[in-house]
Write an enzyme that holds these catalytic residues in place. Sequence first.
Site, PDB file in Angstrom:
ATOM      1  CB  SER A 152      -0.958   0.016   1.193  1.00 43.24           C
ATOM      2  OG  SER A 152      -0.263   0.221   2.397  1.00 43.24           O
TER       3      SER A 152
ATOM      4  CE  LYS B 179      -2.844   2.196   4.664  1.00 39.28           C
ATOM      5  NZ  LYS B 179      -2.525   1.273   3.637  1.00 39.28           N
TER       6      LYS B 179
END
Length: 172
Positions: A44, A84
């Site tokens: 990701s 993230k």
Amino acid sequence: MASQQRKRNFKKLILHAIVAISIIAVICVIFFFNFSLVKIEGVSMKPTLKSNEYGLIYKRDATYKRGDIISFSSPDVPNTEYIKRIIGLPGDKIEIIDGNLYLNGREQKEKYIRRSEALSKLNYSLEDSSGVKTVPQGKVFVLGDNRLHSRDSREFGFIDLSKITGKWIFHF
């Protein structure tokens, strides 16, 4: 005399060893309470972070800005940490139009994103997905750098600042 000299030298050696061990213990405690070593799992955050790389997280920083890479407790998977990038801070309006990120109406140049034809078809509106126009107070909006293969705020919503467990320092 030589016996006493050996005893004194031995005592000095023991004292130096105790001091060295104490210093190492203090450094280890400081490191443990302020930093975490983490292993990246998944794609990701590609191309910035790759699966099976390791990184160092600073746990004591409470000041966050756009672009910071953070770790946080998963809002939907127990005992899981996500890594993230912060895209939106409280009060920010976020949209993705044809793969381009718009923050408060201005297109952002994201050097950490790999452009592709599939990405150019990506569209997202904060208002359409969450029902609010801006990021609420006390929360941040996060995205993975690999936008096409990331579970992030587009899917699970905003991240409460209290759920942030650290700020990324570097990887190796």
